[in-house]
Design an enzyme around this catalytic site. Structure first.
Site, PDB file in Angstrom:
ATOM      1  N   GLY A  65      -0.610  -9.401   7.015  1.00 22.45           N
ATOM      2  CA  GLY A  65       0.326  -9.700   6.220  1.00 22.45           C
ATOM      3  C   GLY A  65       1.953  -9.708   6.822  1.00 22.45           C
ATOM      4  CD  GLU A 118      -9.563  -7.937   9.061  1.00 25.11           C
ATOM      5  OE1 GLU A 118      -8.737  -8.184   8.139  1.00 25.11           O
ATOM      6  OE2 GLU A 118      -9.709  -6.861   9.590  1.00 25.11           O
ATOM      7  CG  LEU A 157       2.342  -7.468  13.738  1.00 29.12           C
ATOM      8  CD1 LEU A 157       3.797  -7.990  14.058  1.00 29.12           C
ATOM      9  CD2 LEU A 157       2.066  -6.024  14.672  1.00 29.12           C
ATOM     10  CG  ASP A 204       5.324  -4.146   0.540  1.00 28.48           C
ATOM     11  OD1 ASP A 204       5.783  -5.044   1.217  1.00 28.48           O
ATOM     12  OD2 ASP A 204       4.008  -4.364   0.058  1.00 28.48           O
ATOM     13  CE  LYS A 235      -9.654  -5.239   0.522  1.00 25.00           C
ATOM     14  NZ  LYS A 235      -9.077  -5.824   1.592  1.00 25.00           N
ATOM     15  NE  ARG A 293     -12.992  -3.320   8.243  1.00 20.79           N
ATOM     16  CZ  ARG A 293     -12.142  -2.451   7.770  1.00 20.79           C
ATOM     17  NH1 ARG A 293     -11.954  -1.992   6.380  1.00 20.79           N
ATOM     18  NH2 ARG A 293     -11.191  -2.113   8.548  1.00 20.79           N
ATOM     19  NE  ARG A 320      -2.670   3.772   9.269  1.00 13.22           N
ATOM     20  CZ  ARG A 320      -3.853   3.163   9.454  1.00 13.22           C
ATOM     21  NH1 ARG A 320      -4.273   2.973  10.515  1.00 13.22           N
ATOM     22  NH2 ARG A 320      -4.154   2.103   8.722  1.00 13.22           N
ATOM     23  CG  ASN A 339     -13.465  -4.083   4.002  1.00 11.66           C
ATOM     24  OD1 ASN A 339     -13.664  -2.944   4.076  1.00 11.66           O
ATOM     25  ND2 ASN A 339     -12.278  -4.496   4.318  1.00 11.66           N
ATOM     26  CG  ASN A 370      -0.224  -0.643   4.805  1.00  6.39           C
ATOM     27  OD1 ASN A 370       0.833  -0.269   5.014  1.00  6.39           O
ATOM     28  ND2 ASN A 370      -1.003  -0.098   3.978  1.00  6.39           N
ATOM     29  N   GLY A 371      -1.944  -1.423   8.173  1.00  9.29           N
ATOM     30  CA  GLY A 371      -2.111  -0.969   9.520  1.00  9.29           C
ATOM     31  C   GLY A 371      -1.710  -2.140  10.390  1.00  9.29           C
ATOM     32  CG  HIS A 389      -6.822  -3.966  12.665  1.00 12.75           C
ATOM     33  ND1 HIS A 389      -5.566  -3.425  13.320  1.00 12.75           N
ATOM     34  CD2 HIS A 389      -7.037  -3.780  11.588  1.00 12.75           C
ATOM     35  CE1 HIS A 389      -5.208  -2.729  11.993  1.00 12.75           C
ATOM     36  NE2 HIS A 389      -5.875  -3.028  11.289  1.00 12.75           N
TER      37      HIS A 389
HETATM   38  P1  ADP Z   1      -3.801  -4.371   5.141  1.00 14.18           P
HETATM   39  O1  ADP Z   1      -4.943  -5.411   5.019  1.00 14.18           O
HETATM   40  O2  ADP Z   1      -3.625  -3.585   6.408  1.00 14.18           O
HETATM   41  O3  ADP Z   1      -3.442  -3.465   3.934  1.00 14.18           O
HETATM   42  P2  ADP Z   1      -1.925  -6.770   5.148  1.00 14.18           P
HETATM   43  O4  ADP Z   1      -2.357  -7.461   6.106  1.00 14.18           O
HETATM   44  O5  ADP Z   1      -2.203  -7.307   3.616  1.00 14.18           O
HETATM   45  O6  ADP Z   1      -2.466  -5.210   5.146  1.00 14.18           O
HETATM   46  O7  ADP Z   1      -0.432  -6.491   5.012  1.00 14.18           O
HETATM   47  C1  ADP Z   1       0.344  -5.652   4.324  1.00 14.18           C
HETATM   48  C2  ADP Z   1       1.710  -5.927   4.797  1.00 14.18           C
HETATM   49  O8  ADP Z   1       2.097  -7.380   4.910  1.00 14.18           O
HETATM   50  C3  ADP Z   1       2.832  -5.455   3.844  1.00 14.18           C
HETATM   51  O9  ADP Z   1       3.689  -4.563   4.624  1.00 14.18           O
HETATM   52  C4  ADP Z   1       3.506  -6.403   3.290  1.00 14.18           C
HETATM   53  O10 ADP Z   1       4.753  -6.396   2.861  1.00 14.18           O
HETATM   54  C5  ADP Z   1       3.515  -7.458   4.228  1.00 14.18           C
HETATM   55  N1  ADP Z   1       3.222  -8.820   3.536  1.00 14.18           N
HETATM   56  C6  ADP Z   1       2.525  -9.381   2.874  1.00 14.18           C
HETATM   57  N2  ADP Z   1       2.856 -10.583   2.244  1.00 14.18           N
HETATM   58  C7  ADP Z   1       4.238 -10.725   2.754  1.00 14.18           C
HETATM   59  C8  ADP Z   1       5.470 -11.738   2.507  1.00 14.18           C
HETATM   60  N3  ADP Z   1       4.935 -12.903   1.891  1.00 14.18           N
HETATM   61  N4  ADP Z   1       6.297 -11.530   3.374  1.00 14.18           N
HETATM   62  C9  ADP Z   1       6.584 -10.499   4.081  1.00 14.18           C
HETATM   63  N5  ADP Z   1       5.871  -9.693   4.325  1.00 14.18           N
HETATM   64  C10 ADP Z   1       4.525  -9.660   3.505  1.00 14.18           C
END
Ligand code: ADP
Length: 393
Positions: A326, A379, A204, A278, A14, A88, A236, A7, A206-207, A177
């Site tokens: 996340g 993914e 759900l 976050d 990555k 990816r 966003r 990725n 970061n995106g 996604h």
């Molecule tokens: P991306 O791949 O889009 O960067 P992720 O799927 O890693 O994003 O998700 C990131 C989000 O998930 C952040 O808002 C983070 O706070 C939240 N997150 C990750 N771990 C935890 C956790 N243990 N508790 C609550 N939220 C979490």
């Protein structure tokens, strides 16, 4: 069979190397700040994590270091052991409906679609070429994040704008996604031994995006022409009234690009809370009674609920709502707030069962009209599996 899943971003790479027989990751890692001062790489291997500062002027240097490290750490003894590399790709335009083997034409197309993903597609092309240099005989596959959404009907992927914008400039919904939503559809079908499920998949992170899936096929998704649309996200805004753009441009004397930057990088959780993108920081803020955090969380929940309700009607019958990525996998409170707002549809959460993070679980109460699950996305594995399937064909 060992397959590498890649990725690449504009300044990052990555990777995960899978043993496909066990679907286990043998080693994974991240090369950061490629082409920028202060570059480094991190490797996760055998339960250890090592971070090394290294000069990474471009992606091909990162690829060379990566392969050298695999041999040095004795993860592989020769490069031939890597039987395939899967990349990816953020945007496959409306041409690619599934993953394909890399050819010169495919690379040209990835570059051609850069208009739609200016930060990502050029980097993907560079990275594919870097791998081709070092592994000229290894088959390579590209997995498009847009491909899963190509089954959306025209009346749903078109915008109600002058029709020639679509004909002349390809303005339409593409979604994002897709690899994650497809993984969720396949994995849940496997877990429940039923391929005919109607699923609302909530990625759900970061995106974030929400997808309506009917018997394994995507029928609609919340992201649009770009990954900007849909639900509120970390930085966003998600859907907004477009008139806000010229209005604030004038107020602040900014260009369209500057406003887009504000909407992409300074909005969402970060914009509303004025604290963080976050969700963990937002949760902490809520505990301390921070009103902007409380507001940001409520807005996020509302935006997710709006799409779930919309897709509930679109699908007619829903077998499962799945939370992933996340926030979806880890944020117990956010899931609770979302499902509580679905009460008018008879959807109910079991507070005890919802007390779970990062693993497959059914979290609805027995009298819920729809089953609700937490299902960790993967993914990287989806990319590796596509790569293996195409190579074995
Ligand atoms: P991306 O791949 O889009 O960067 P992720 O799927 O890693 O994003 O998700 C990131 C989000 O998930 C952040 O808002 C983070 O706070 C939240 N997150 C990750 N771990 C935890 C956790 N243990 N508790 C609550 N939220 C979490």
């Amino acid at each position: 069979m060992k397959i590498m899943s890649i990725n690449a971003g504009s300044s990052s790479l990555k990777f995960s190397l899978f043993d496909m027989a066990t679907e286990k990751v043998l080693i994974s890692g991240l090369f950061e700040r490629i082409g920028i001062e202060g570059s480094s790489y991190t490797l996760k291997y055998n339960g250890d994590k090592i971070k090394v500062e290294a000069e990474l002027p471009d992606h091909s240097v990162a690829v060379k270091i990566l392969l050298e490290k695999l041999i040095e750490l004795q993860v592989i003894s020769t490069l031939e052991e890597i039987e395939g590399v899967g990349h990816r790709i953020v945007h496959g335009g409306d041409k690619y409906t599934k993953s394909v083997m890399v050819t010169d034409e495919v690379i040209d197309d990835i570059i051609r679609f850069s208009d739609f993903a200016p930060l990502h597609n050029p980097a993907h092309a560079v990275c594919i070429k870097a791998f081709k240099e070092v592994l000229p005989k290894t088959p390579m596959v590209v997995v498009f994040d847009t491909a899963f959404h190509q089954t959306i009907e025209k009346s749903r992927y078109l915008y109600p704008v002058p029709y020639h914008w679509y004909e002349d400039y390809h303005v339409r919904k593409y979604g994002a996604h897709g690899t994650s939503h497809r993984y969720i559809a396949i994995k849940l079908a496997e877990e429940l031994q039923n391929e005919n499920l109607n699923i609302i998949s909530c990625h759900l992170g970061n995106g974030g995006s929400i997808t309506a899936i009917e018997k394994g096929k995507c029928v609609d998704t919340s992201m649009g022409f770009t990954p900007h649309a849909g639900i509120m996200m970390g930085t966003r805004s998600g859907d907004i009234d477009v008139s806000i753009v010229p209005y604030v441009m004038e107020k602040e004397g900014k260009s369209a690009n500057e406003i887009m930057n504000d909407l992409n990088k300074k909005s969402g959780f970060l914009g509303v809370s004025e604290l963080s993108s976050d969700s963990r920081d937002i949760e902490d803020g809520i505990k301390q009674g921070n009103e902007k955090c409380i507001l940001a969380e409520e807005m996020f929940v509302n935006s997710v609920v709006k799409y779930i309700a919309q897709y509930y009607v679109l699908l007619g019958h829903v077998d499962a709502i799945c939370f992933t990525a996340g926030i979806g996998e880890n944020s117990i409170d956010t899931r609770l707030k979302i499902v509580e707002k679905l009460a008018p549809l008879g959807i109910k959460i079991d507070v005890e069962k919802n007390n779970v993070r990062g693993k497959f679980a059914k979290i609805n109460s027995d009298d819920s009209t729809v089953d609700v699950y937490v299902l960790p996305t993967n993914e990287e594995l989806m990319i590796a599996k596509d790569t293996m399937d195409i190579i074995n064909k």
